[in-house]
Motif scaffolding. Structure first.
Motif, PDB file in Angstrom:
ATOM      1  N   SER A  51       0.827  -1.209   0.000  1.00  0.00           N
ATOM      2  CA  SER A  51       0.000   0.000   0.000  1.00  0.00           C
ATOM      3  C   SER A  51       0.860   1.258   0.000  1.00  0.00           C
ATOM      4  CB  SER A  51      -0.937   0.007   1.207  1.00  0.00           C
ATOM      5  OG  SER A  51      -0.217   0.020   2.417  1.00  0.00           O
ATOM      6  N   MET A 124      -9.223  -2.340  -5.446  1.00  0.00           N
ATOM      7  CA  MET A 124      -8.258  -1.296  -5.114  1.00  0.00           C
ATOM      8  C   MET A 124      -8.419  -0.050  -5.973  1.00  0.00           C
ATOM      9  SD  MET A 124      -6.421  -2.962  -2.830  1.00  0.00           S
ATOM     10  CE  MET A 124      -4.808  -2.193  -2.704  1.00  0.00           C
ATOM     11  N   TYR A 127      -9.554   3.565  -4.648  1.00  0.00           N
ATOM     12  CA  TYR A 127      -8.606   4.357  -3.860  1.00  0.00           C
ATOM     13  C   TYR A 127      -7.376   4.740  -4.670  1.00  0.00           C
ATOM     14  CZ  TYR A 127     -11.841   3.247  -0.276  1.00  0.00           C
ATOM     15  OH  TYR A 127     -13.008   3.148   0.428  1.00  0.00           O
ATOM     16  N   LEU A 193      -6.356   1.024   1.687  1.00  0.00           N
ATOM     17  CA  LEU A 193      -5.713  -0.033   0.902  1.00  0.00           C
ATOM     18  C   LEU A 193      -5.367  -1.227   1.784  1.00  0.00           C
ATOM     19  CD1 LEU A 193      -3.309   2.065  -1.373  1.00  0.00           C
ATOM     20  CD2 LEU A 193      -5.463   0.976  -2.032  1.00  0.00           C
TER      21      LEU A 193
END
Length: 227
Positions: A51, A124, A127, A193
């Motif tokens: 992340s 994902m 984000y 994340l």
């Protein structure tokens, strides 16, 4: 998207890809993430590392590419020349920011795919988009407010380091600092994340704060144009 706006967007994308320096900035997070994640993979670190490198791609591409072009165009008066076209100032900024956002998403997705594969990419993406938008907006503001390329590059570097560094080390900081740092968009992105990677889903408060950042920065950019 109107034809003039689409034409400018394509022109901006081509300009980015023609410049070796910006191409390096797009691929640098991919290279660094691959090397470092591979090296430390056996050390028992969790998904925080992944992340963080997705965040690095966001801040590197979004902040370091967007602004220099804006400042240079303001200095050379080419931005003023664009204002006599059918496009409005906001459309010009949107086309320029949109081209960098595409590059940011490309860099982020490749960082993820080379580490985790493509199967878990979809959750994902939200984000990745949020982060990409926010850091492009930050650099647009710097590009519109700062008077010279030299100052703009220095300020951009400071923001990039702060956003990335704080998100990398904040968990090791004293707990009383959490309320201060957790309002930063970089930490909110990393938290979301990590939550998705750990199978816990999105975080409502952090997600709403990211949307608030996008709105506030959008208003700031709009007001900057009215000054």
């Amino acid at each position: 998207m109107s034809y003039p706006l689409w034409k400018l967007f394509k022109h901006e994308c081509k300009d980015i890809l023609r410049n070796p320096a910006t191409v390096i900035l797009i691929f640098l997070p991919i290279f660094m993430a691959k090397v470092i994640i591979t090296v430390v993979d056996k050390s028992g670190l969790d998904f925080m590392l992944l992340s963080t490198w997705i965040l690095f791609a966001q801040v590197m591409v979004g902040i370091m590419i967007t602004g220099p072009g804006l400042i240079e165009e303001r200095e050379s008066k080419t931005f003023d020349a664009l204002l006599i076209t059918p496009l409005s100032r906001d459309q010009i900024i949107a086309a320029k920011g949109g081209a960098v956002l595409v590059c940011s998403l490309f860099s982020q997705m490749i960082v993820f795919v080379i580490t985790k594969g493509i199967s878990d990419l979809l959750p994902m993406l939200l984000y990745m988009v949020f982060g990409g938008i926010i850091f492009v907006q930050v650099r647009i503001i710097i590009g519109l407010k700062v008077s010279s390329s030299k100052n703009g590059s220095a300020i951009s570097s400071v923001f990039m380091v702060v956003f990335f560094l704080v998100a990398s080390v904040y968990v090791a900081l004293p707990e009383w600092t959490y309320p201060i740092f957790t309002v930063l968009p970089s930490i909110e992105i990393v938290e979301n994340l990590n939550s998705i990677l750990n199978g816990e889903g999105l975080l409502l408060v952090e997600s709403l704060l990211l949307l608030l950042w996008i709105v506030v920065l959008s208003v700031w950019i709009w007001k900057t144009g009215k000054e």
